[in-house]
Scaffold this motif. Structure first.
Motif, mmCIF file in Angstrom:
data_model
loop_
_atom_site.group_PDB
_atom_site.id
_atom_site.type_symbol
_atom_site.label_atom_id
_atom_site.label_comp_id
_atom_site.label_asym_id
_atom_site.label_seq_id
_atom_site.Cartn_x
_atom_site.Cartn_y
_atom_site.Cartn_z
ATOM 1 N N ARG A 1 -4.910 5.443 -9.304
ATOM 2 C CA ARG A 1 -5.678 6.128 -8.252
ATOM 3 C C ARG A 1 -4.969 5.913 -6.932
ATOM 4 O O ARG A 1 -4.637 4.795 -6.584
ATOM 5 N N ALA B 1 -1.734 1.201 -3.341
ATOM 6 C CA ALA B 1 -1.783 0.300 -4.488
ATOM 7 C C ALA B 1 -1.326 1.062 -5.735
ATOM 8 O O ALA B 1 -2.104 1.337 -6.641
ATOM 9 N N VAL C 1 -12.114 2.722 -0.314
ATOM 10 C CA VAL C 1 -11.430 1.593 -0.944
ATOM 11 C C VAL C 1 -9.963 1.959 -1.149
ATOM 12 O O VAL C 1 -9.658 2.967 -1.785
ATOM 13 N N SER C 2 -9.057 1.158 -0.593
ATOM 14 C CA SER C 2 -7.630 1.456 -0.774
ATOM 15 C C SER C 2 -6.959 0.459 -1.710
ATOM 16 O O SER C 2 -5.917 0.746 -2.290
ATOM 17 N N LYS C 3 -7.562 -0.722 -1.874
ATOM 18 C CA LYS C 3 -6.966 -1.724 -2.757
ATOM 19 C C LYS C 3 -8.004 -2.813 -3.007
ATOM 20 O O LYS C 3 -8.838 -3.090 -2.142
ATOM 21 N N ILE D 1 -10.353 2.236 -6.564
ATOM 22 C CA ILE D 1 -9.661 2.825 -5.419
ATOM 23 C C ILE D 1 -10.187 4.244 -5.208
ATOM 24 O O ILE D 1 -10.317 5.006 -6.158
ATOM 25 N N VAL E 1 -4.701 6.336 -2.816
ATOM 26 C CA VAL E 1 -5.179 6.612 -1.459
ATOM 27 C C VAL E 1 -3.993 6.384 -0.540
ATOM 28 O O VAL E 1 -3.523 5.266 -0.383
ATOM 29 N N ARG F 1 -10.013 -3.892 0.244
ATOM 30 C CA ARG F 1 -9.284 -3.392 1.416
ATOM 31 C C ARG F 1 -9.700 -1.954 1.692
ATOM 32 O O ARG F 1 -10.056 -1.215 0.783
ATOM 33 N N LEU G 1 0.852 -1.192 0.000
ATOM 34 C CA LEU G 1 0.000 0.000 0.000
ATOM 35 C C LEU G 1 0.886 1.239 0.000
ATOM 36 O O LEU G 1 1.898 1.237 0.692
#
Lengths: 333, 344
Positions: free
Chosen positions: A275, A236, B70-72, B148, A277, B80, A234
């Protein structure tokens, strides 16, 4: 050439608070390509390139010139230098590295052994810089308290597309912004490119620059984390898969409308984007968004491995892609 | 609309910090009939003005909510989660959630069955990183529908308990937005000199970002920030508040004279107020409003609730209207000559 510009900017000394060598280099590169350049009280270099369109909006695009470093806090009688952090730098990162001061004085960084508890994690107060001096007097001829050392420039090609260097955070973005200001031609919107100072110590340059510029839209260019090396998954985000459009980090939740414009620009430019995060970190975008009554703001990120180490690795394909997205972004309706 | 129904509706709406558009639109629509002008600014702050010739007073309660993002997306289609604001990971296993992808997808957050836990795992709380959302679809379909950055909302279940108690997600801080709504309705029949701005602020949960920009833009003379505080529960540390009375906080970030004005208004109107001592920053919109521009005298009114940052934030429903009454009376009491007293 993006790569040449990048290499030129990576060679400059510029810890937070002493970024003028970078600013001078940017001025030199942009001379004749833009409408105005001025430096403010915090050292931000504010560069304007106007649109001929009377409905043009003003887009502030920020890339920070400063990078992390170690400031000398004490000179010991044996000539070794004790240090404190400028920005997010720690003992694991600096140990064994070659450093350089503003005037070119070199040093190497070491950690004293902990004899009482060899398994203890070292802190920055266990770190010292060895400049080869044999006494305090000799050291003081070369270095004063308050002088700042940074990782010594060290540009390395890795494989076909990747490059490693200290200060990739955020000179790669400075290079993008320089190239954008050079090549944007008859673009729809006014570009105010701000080469900011003191990002690594709290977005300080961008805070005051955004107040001055009062943009309609804000955009920060910065590196982001990576999720494509062993035991790191992470964010991603992968190197070589395109620049990343930030959804959020600790400093900012990107304004949805700006985020969507970046996706639209990428789509029109035919560039794949990712994308992002990010659970940690922040960018100048966080400061721009909260300026005055609020500014719609986003961030375009270059995926970067080992951020804040002396070997920050990026992929030049992501850089080329980002430049295309930016050229499109300043031209969007 | 009754104030309690306002709370029921507003807590239903999706509005993670930074993407509060839906809930801002609802607030703007509900406030509009009771004020002279309503705007939604670039940060999604809702600014509702009820005009008066006198001092500019800002009331602020935040409309954003904590939640997940949503991170993954894993190869098997598990989603995730990243966190927006401080979601308590202990409450996640067993939750029903909605993933706002290209379609709205109902999902659940599962947990490893107790039978499958190792001895070491048994003694530990879950971390968010260990959990995932299961929407039931095959991986390929999940990847088509979910990206994501998509929002994940925790379940809305408006639970009315005995004795006016209400438990639902996002009472922090939409219960205080409901108090402002209640105050606006009351102000239809109360004369006020002050120029009133009721601001439902964005992005409080990630650092009072909406309050900071709206306070700059409005440049009020005085401000009242509204937020929730911790009510007493068994085993809670000292300093938690009684559930059934509003709280006027005091501390270095809050203006002492303006606070005493609020206390006076409460007393004159038989509204009970308890005092909370906040020795440093308040971690509410009050901090950013108070330090906006050249400083804005600010007080903090708090609504006690139990189980903060869960989906069952519990409060005493009668405080919604009691708080509305206090805000309306305070708005009406603001006088031009307060200025002279504030800094003496």
């Amino acid at each position: 050439m993006l790569r040449d510009t990048l290499q030129t900017l990576l060679s400059c000394y510029g810890p937070s608070g002493s970024e003028h060598a970078v600013a001078d280099k940017v001025r030199e590169l942009l001379s004749g390509h833009v409408d105005s350049m001025k430096t403010d009280a915090l050292g931000n270099l504010i560069v304007e390139k106007f649109s001929a369109d009377e409905n043009a909006k003003t887009i502030m695009i920020a890339a920070h010139m400063d990078h992390i470093g170690l400031v000398v806090t004490n000179i010991e009688k044996e000539g070794f230098l004790r240090v404190s952090a400028i920005g997010g730098i720690g003992p694991k990162l600096v140990s064994g590295r070659k450093l350089v001061f503003a005037d070119g004085t070199p040093g190497v960084c070491a950690i004293e052994p902990n004899k009482k508890d060899p398994s203890a994690q070292p802190g920055l107060n266990d770190v010292f810089i060895d400049i080869g001096a044999e006494s305090r007097e000799e050291a003081e001829k070369l270095v004063s308290i308050g002088d700042v050392a940074v990782y010594a420039p060290d540009f390395t090609q890795l494989g076909r597309h990747k490059v490693a260097s200290p200060a990739m955070d955020d000179r790669c973005a400075c290079a993008l912004l320089v190239e954008l200001l050079m090549y944007a031609d008859n673009q729809k919107h006014n570009i105010v490119g701000v080469f900011t100072t003191q990002e690594e110590v709290g977005l300080r340059g961008a805070t005051v620059a955004a107040f001055t510029v009062q943009p309609d839209i804000g955009l920060a260019l910065d590196v982001t984390g990576w999720g494509d090396t062993p035991e790191t998954d992470l964010p991603a985000v992968k190197l070589g898969a395109g620049p990343a459009v930030k959804i959020m980090d600790r400093s900012m939740i990107a304004t949805p409308s700006v985020r969507e414009k970046l996706f639209e620009a990428a789509d029109m430019a035919g560039v794949a984007v990712q994308r992002e995060v990010l659970a940690y970190g922040g960018t100048d975008g966080g400061a721009i968004q909260l300026s005055r009554g609020g500014v719609p703001t986003g961030t375009l990120s270059i995926p970067c491995r080992y951020v804040h180490s002396a070997n920050e690795v990026i992929d030049m394909r992501d850089m080329e892609g980002a430049l295309k997205v930016l050229l499109q972004f300043v031209d969007l309706a | 609309m009754k104030t309690v129904d306002f709370l029921r509706e507003i807590t239903r709406l999706r509005g993670l910090s930074g993407d509060e558009g839906l809930v801002s639109a609802f607030v703007a629509q509900q406030f509009a009939p009771y004020c002279d002008e309503v705007t939604v600014d670039v940060m999604h702050n809702v600014i509702a003005r009820k005009k008066g010739p006198g001092k500019k007073v800002m009331f602020a309660a935040h409309l954003d909510e904590i939640g997940l993002m949503v991170s993954k997306i894993e190869d098997d289609g598990s989603v995730r989660m990243g966190s927006v604001g401080g979601v308590d990971p202990r409450i996640l296993p067993g939750q029903r959630v909605t993933v706002f992808g290209k379609e709205e997808l109902l999902g659940i957050i599962g947990a490893k069955a107790p039978h499958l836990l190792s001895q070491e795992e048994r003694g530990k709380n879950y971390m968010r990183e260990d959990l995932h959302v299961d929407v039931g679809l095959p991986a390929q379909r999940v990847k088509e529908l979910v990206q994501i950055g998509d929002q994940i909302q925790l379940e809305h279940r408006f639970t009315e308990l005995q004795n006016n108690r209400i438990a639902v997600k996002t009472c922090d801080d939409r219960a205080c937005v409901a108090m402002m709504f209640d105050a606006l309705k009351r102000l239809q029949d109360i004369r006020h000199d002050a120029d009133l701005y009721f601001v439902a602020t964005a992005q409080e949960e990630v650092g009072s970002r909406g309050a900071r920009t709206s306070a700059f833009a409005l440049e009020p003379d005085y401000a009242v920030a509204l937020d929730v505080c911790h009510a007493e529960t068994p085993g809670a540390p000292q300093g938690t508040m009684k559930l059934s009375s509003l709280t006027a906080s005091m501390g270095p970030y809050l203006h002492p004279v303006l606070r005493s004005k609020l206390m006076d208004v409460a007393k004159d109107n038989n509204i009970s107020l308890q005092t909370a001592v906040v020795p440093r920053y308040t971690s509410t919109d009050a901090d950013d409003i108070g330090s906006a521009r050249d400083g804005i005298p600010t007080v903090l009114l708090e609504l006690p609730l139990k189980y903060m940052h869960t989906t069952v934030e519990l409060l005493d429903g009668k405080l919604l209207t009691e708080g509305g009454r206090l805000l309306a009376q305070f708005a009406a009491a603001v006088k031009e000559d307060w200025e002279d007293e504030l800094w003496t």
